[in-house]
Design an enzyme around this catalytic site. Structure first.
Site, mmCIF file in Angstrom:
data_model
loop_
_atom_site.group_PDB
_atom_site.id
_atom_site.type_symbol
_atom_site.label_atom_id
_atom_site.label_comp_id
_atom_site.label_asym_id
_atom_site.label_seq_id
_atom_site.Cartn_x
_atom_site.Cartn_y
_atom_site.Cartn_z
ATOM 1 C CE LYS A 92 -4.477 -1.601 1.567
ATOM 2 N NZ LYS A 92 -5.535 -1.533 2.585
ATOM 3 N NE ARG A 105 -8.082 -8.060 0.773
ATOM 4 C CZ ARG A 105 -7.733 -7.200 -0.172
ATOM 5 N NH1 ARG A 105 -6.721 -6.342 0.040
ATOM 6 N NH2 ARG A 105 -8.367 -7.157 -1.330
#
Length: 284
Positions: free
Chosen positions: A229, A263
């Site tokens: 991210k 995840r």
């Protein structure tokens, strides 16, 4: 893994016991997800990636047909269902029993995927805020629900980043949604603090550093989605493709803070991390 809180999930196949951190592999059937390597355009690509993730140690797969990155294009309900249907058929041709969560905020999509496609879990970035039927639908379906923290929508969430204290405020806002979900009959809940959603980079790092506080307040299994991210690649002055090492670092911190599910895009590296952290905890 010693000292890991044991919890159970009720899936299609029955009750499963989770006694170590789980690795959830990301599968996107979208043309515009932020990390290009996660995009699977055909059934053959989905089959190959499913087999690869299972071989690398994935405990479950998270399947998305609607990109939630800031500024992503809208997708109709039917487009989302069609994408997910293609992928679910491909996944189930490789494995009939690996748990699959459906990354959607739409109750109608969740219903079709659970009832007709063989999915197991609903993963909702909005925690029920974007579709008022979602929580009741999940309760009726009787499946586990991943409830994520976000304010607003993917298009405007980064304009909603005012917090008095990011951990306390996120806990309070998640707590309100947890109470509502419980009142409607949702039994199995997993919380996701929503890294990168309605939070600045600094707020994301503060939340990560204090993740154990959030877990203790909410007292539920916690999923973290940190993989590649912007909080990582912007800090390291790179891009999503260059953020694997940084992802491993922040995932290590998340596990040490009590995360239950990672995840990730990179399954092998995450599975190795879980194994190594588990080895350390044998001696505590």
């Amino acid at each position: 893994m010693n000292q890991f809180p044991t919890y159970t999930l009720r899936l299609r196949s029955g009750l499963i016991v989770i006694n170590r951190p789980q690795v959830m592999g990301i599968m996107n059937v979208t043309p515009d997800s932020f990390y290009a390597c996660s995009r699977m355009a055909t059934a053959d690509m989905v089959k190959a990636r499913t087999a690869e993730m299972i071989a690398e140690g994935a405990d479950m797969i998270d399947l998305g047909g609607y990109s939630s990155r800031p500024g992503a294009d809208d997708v109709t309900v039917q487009q989302e269902i069609d994408r997910l249907g293609m992928a679910m058929t491909a996944i189930r041709s490789i494995s009939s029993d690996i748990p699959v969560s459906i990354d959607t905020f739409r109750a109608s999509v969740a219903r079709v995927c659970i009832n007709d496609m063989g999915a197991d879990i609903v993963n909702d970035i909005s925690g029920g805020d974007l579709d008022q039927d979602m929580l009741a639908t999940v309760a009726e379906l009787g499946v586990p629900y991943i409830l994520m923290h976000m304010r607003g929508t993917p298009k405007d969430m980064q304009q909603r980043v005012e917090y008095d204290d990011v951990v306390t405020d996120v806990a309070a806002e998640l707590g309100e949604r947890i109470v509502k979900a419980r009142q409607l009959g949702v039994a199995d809940l997993i919380v996701d603090p929503g890294f990168g959603f309605s939070k600045t980079t600094d707020q994301c790092f503060e939340l990560l550093g204090r993740l154990s506080e959030l877990r203790q307040i909410l007292d539920l299994p916690m999923l973290v989605g940190l993989s590649r991210k912007s909080m990582i690649y912007k800090t390291l002055d790179t891009d999503p493709a260059g953020a694997l090492n940084g992802t491993t670092v922040v995932n290590t911190i998340a596990l040490q803070q009590g995360a239950s599910i990672l995840r990730v895009h990179d399954v092998r590296q995450a599975a190795e991390l879980v194994k190594l952290i588990g080895k350390i905890t044998e001696f505590k």
